[in-house]
Design a protein around this motif. Sequence first.
Motif, PDB file in Angstrom:
ATOM      1  N   LEU A 158       0.836  -1.199   0.000  1.00 42.18           N
ATOM      2  CA  LEU A 158       0.000   0.000   0.000  1.00 42.18           C
ATOM      3  C   LEU A 158       0.869   1.246   0.000  1.00 42.18           C
ATOM      4  N   ARG A 159       0.455   2.236  -0.753  1.00 43.42           N
ATOM      5  CA  ARG A 159       1.175   3.509  -0.747  1.00 43.42           C
ATOM      6  C   ARG A 159       0.322   4.591  -0.104  1.00 43.42           C
ATOM      7  N   GLY A 160       0.909   5.270   0.866  1.00 42.30           N
ATOM      8  CA  GLY A 160       0.297   6.452   1.452  1.00 42.30           C
ATOM      9  C   GLY A 160       1.157   7.654   1.104  1.00 42.30           C
ATOM     10  N   ILE A 161       0.540   8.744   0.690  1.00 41.25           N
ATOM     11  CA  ILE A 161       1.290   9.898   0.161  1.00 41.25           C
ATOM     12  C   ILE A 161       1.050  11.105   1.046  1.00 41.25           C
ATOM     13  N   LEU A 162       2.135  11.711   1.510  1.00 39.75           N
ATOM     14  CA  LEU A 162       2.062  12.922   2.324  1.00 39.75           C
ATOM     15  C   LEU A 162       2.922  13.994   1.677  1.00 39.75           C
ATOM     16  N   THR A 220       4.260  17.821   2.067  1.00 41.52           N
ATOM     17  CA  THR A 220       4.460  18.953   2.969  1.00 41.52           C
ATOM     18  C   THR A 220       5.100  20.092   2.179  1.00 41.52           C
ATOM     19  N   PRO A 221       5.248  21.273   2.772  1.00 43.15           N
ATOM     20  CA  PRO A 221       5.888  22.372   2.040  1.00 43.15           C
ATOM     21  C   PRO A 221       7.313  22.066   1.588  1.00 43.15           C
ATOM     22  N   SER A 222       7.966  21.122   2.264  1.00 41.09           N
ATOM     23  CA  SER A 222       9.376  20.871   1.947  1.00 41.09           C
ATOM     24  C   SER A 222       9.647  19.525   1.285  1.00 41.09           C
ATOM     25  N   ALA A 223       8.658  18.603   1.307  1.00 37.61           N
ATOM     26  CA  ALA A 223       8.942  17.260   0.779  1.00 37.61           C
ATOM     27  C   ALA A 223       7.653  16.531   0.435  1.00 37.61           C
ATOM     28  N   GLN A 224       7.797  15.477  -0.370  1.00 39.86           N
ATOM     29  CA  GLN A 224       6.701  14.552  -0.608  1.00 39.86           C
ATOM     30  C   GLN A 224       7.180  13.167  -0.176  1.00 39.86           C
ATOM     31  N   PHE A 225       6.469  12.599   0.799  1.00 35.60           N
ATOM     32  CA  PHE A 225       6.800  11.280   1.319  1.00 35.60           C
ATOM     33  C   PHE A 225       5.848  10.257   0.703  1.00 35.60           C
ATOM     34  N   ILE A 226       6.391   9.188   0.166  1.00 35.32           N
ATOM     35  CA  ILE A 226       5.581   8.088  -0.350  1.00 35.32           C
ATOM     36  C   ILE A 226       5.863   6.879   0.544  1.00 35.32           C
ATOM     37  N   PHE A 227       4.932   6.614   1.450  1.00 42.81           N
ATOM     38  CA  PHE A 227       5.088   5.506   2.382  1.00 42.81           C
ATOM     39  C   PHE A 227       4.581   4.226   1.730  1.00 42.81           C
ATOM     40  N   VAL A 228       5.379   3.185   1.811  1.00 47.24           N
ATOM     41  CA  VAL A 228       5.014   1.893   1.239  1.00 47.24           C
ATOM     42  C   VAL A 228       4.837   0.905   2.383  1.00 47.24           C
ATOM     43  N   ASP A 229       3.602   0.559   2.697  1.00 48.06           N
ATOM     44  CA  ASP A 229       3.295  -0.386   3.772  1.00 48.06           C
ATOM     45  C   ASP A 229       3.282  -1.784   3.176  1.00 48.06           C
ATOM     46  N   TYR A 231       3.458  12.658  -7.244  1.00 46.93           N
ATOM     47  CA  TYR A 231       2.000  12.657  -7.206  1.00 46.93           C
ATOM     48  C   TYR A 231       1.480  14.067  -6.967  1.00 46.93           C
ATOM     49  N   PRO A 232       0.240  14.365  -7.373  1.00 43.52           N
ATOM     50  CA  PRO A 232      -0.368  15.665  -7.054  1.00 43.52           C
ATOM     51  C   PRO A 232      -0.384  15.885  -5.539  1.00 43.52           C
ATOM     52  N   ASP A 289      -2.489  16.916  -3.410  1.00 39.23           N
ATOM     53  CA  ASP A 289      -3.679  16.585  -2.615  1.00 39.23           C
ATOM     54  C   ASP A 289      -3.990  15.083  -2.596  1.00 39.23           C
ATOM     55  N   LEU A 290      -3.173  14.267  -3.268  1.00 35.13           N
ATOM     56  CA  LEU A 290      -3.417  12.824  -3.307  1.00 35.13           C
ATOM     57  C   LEU A 290      -2.824  12.171  -2.059  1.00 35.13           C
ATOM     58  N   ILE A 291      -3.574  11.245  -1.412  1.00 31.88           N
ATOM     59  CA  ILE A 291      -3.049  10.583  -0.220  1.00 31.88           C
ATOM     60  C   ILE A 291      -2.768   9.093  -0.438  1.00 31.88           C
ATOM     61  N   THR A 292      -3.249   8.515  -1.534  1.00 35.68           N
ATOM     62  CA  THR A 292      -2.925   7.138  -1.875  1.00 35.68           C
ATOM     63  C   THR A 292      -3.152   6.934  -3.362  1.00 35.68           C
ATOM     64  N   ASP A 293      -2.448   5.961  -3.936  1.00 39.07           N
ATOM     65  CA  ASP A 293      -2.672   5.633  -5.348  1.00 39.07           C
ATOM     66  C   ASP A 293      -3.539   4.383  -5.481  1.00 39.07           C
ATOM     67  N   GLN A 294      -4.073   3.909  -4.358  1.00 34.56           N
ATOM     68  CA  GLN A 294      -4.936   2.728  -4.411  1.00 34.56           C
ATOM     69  C   GLN A 294      -6.327   3.110  -4.915  1.00 34.56           C
ATOM     70  N   PRO A 295      -6.903   2.323  -5.813  1.00 31.28           N
ATOM     71  CA  PRO A 295      -8.266   2.614  -6.272  1.00 31.28           C
ATOM     72  C   PRO A 295      -9.281   2.413  -5.154  1.00 31.28           C
ATOM     73  N   GLU A 296     -10.400   3.125  -5.254  1.00 30.13           N
ATOM     74  CA  GLU A 296     -11.440   3.033  -4.222  1.00 30.13           C
ATOM     75  C   GLU A 296     -11.937   1.605  -4.040  1.00 30.13           C
ATOM     76  N   ARG A 297     -12.064   0.868  -5.129  1.00 36.02           N
ATOM     77  CA  ARG A 297     -12.572  -0.507  -5.044  1.00 36.02           C
ATOM     78  C   ARG A 297     -11.679  -1.362  -4.165  1.00 36.02           C
ATOM     79  N   PHE A 298     -10.370  -1.178  -4.286  1.00 38.83           N
ATOM     80  CA  PHE A 298      -9.445  -1.946  -3.461  1.00 38.83           C
ATOM     81  C   PHE A 298      -9.639  -1.617  -1.983  1.00 38.83           C
ATOM     82  N   ILE A 299      -9.720  -0.317  -1.672  1.00 42.46           N
ATOM     83  CA  ILE A 299      -9.888   0.093  -0.274  1.00 42.46           C
ATOM     84  C   ILE A 299     -11.216  -0.414   0.271  1.00 42.46           C
ATOM     85  N   MET A 300     -12.261  -0.397  -0.542  1.00 38.36           N
ATOM     86  CA  MET A 300     -13.555  -0.944  -0.106  1.00 38.36           C
ATOM     87  C   MET A 300     -13.427  -2.408   0.297  1.00 38.36           C
TER      88      MET A 300
END
Length: 283
Positions: A23-27, A29-38, A162-163, A165-176
């Motif tokens: 899973l990827r979570g995207i954060l 901030t003003p100084s960086a973009q973190f892509i967390f891979v769980d 990533y843009p 405002d995006l917080i994950t690249d997972q599709p909604e169906r997967f999260i459901m």
Amino acid sequence: MNQLVGQKVAITSPVAQTTRNRLRGILTTPSAQFIFVDTPGIHKPHHQLGEVLVKNARYAINAVDVVLFVVDGAVPAGRGDRFIADLLGKTDTPAILALNKIDRRSPDAPDSQSPEAIDESYREMAAPHNWPIAKLSALTGEGLDNLLKTLADRLEPGPYYYPPDLITDQPERFIMGELIREQILHLTREEVPHSVAVSIEQVEEAPEITRVFAKIHVERKSQKGIIIGKGGQMLKAIGSAAREQMQKLIAGKVYLELFVKVQPKWRQSRIRLAELGYREEKE
């Protein structure tokens, strides 16, 4: 990851091996973009599904810029922690040791479980690898600002992937599907949680409501009986709780219908695993 990105993108439960997909979570901030891979947890696999999960976790270790090694900081380091530490020590990927659950520490605990003893056990584990240590609470958010700074200091300059405002690249169906599986993990016991997979069969979107039709896959008839429950009460409870989470996800009304299907030994079948979205990661 949920606390960092500010929204639920990864399910949680007390059951071991809850995470099955990368899973990827995207954060941003003003100084960086973190892509967390769980990733799935590394463990001794007992079936084809387990082998796929462990291979994907090992692959991810070498595919990221920094490994965040998260441990239970409410108890001293154990054999499993040391096994992962030895594994990470054999890779070239830099690591940070994160002591989670510091909110559950007690100053009145016995000497062997005291905060000082816990910290020392992890310092001894981290020292041979020169890993920095970050203490935090995923529940309260304490220590996360310091963790982000420690991570940012170890990332190479690069573009935004990533843009903002995006917080994950997972599709909604997967999260459901994961939200349904989460409720099964919480509400059922014994062998059922590990033998369950969820597929979203159909999503119908209308202005007033989103209709979701999902299938719960189990390996035995007895497990189907547990999932459905007496008079269908367990299935109703699973559906009701999952629907509430889905409504938060899409910020709208959801109608959820669940079906249960027996697929013997699906965890041992490469074809079934692929159909259910469990494949070896190649990128």
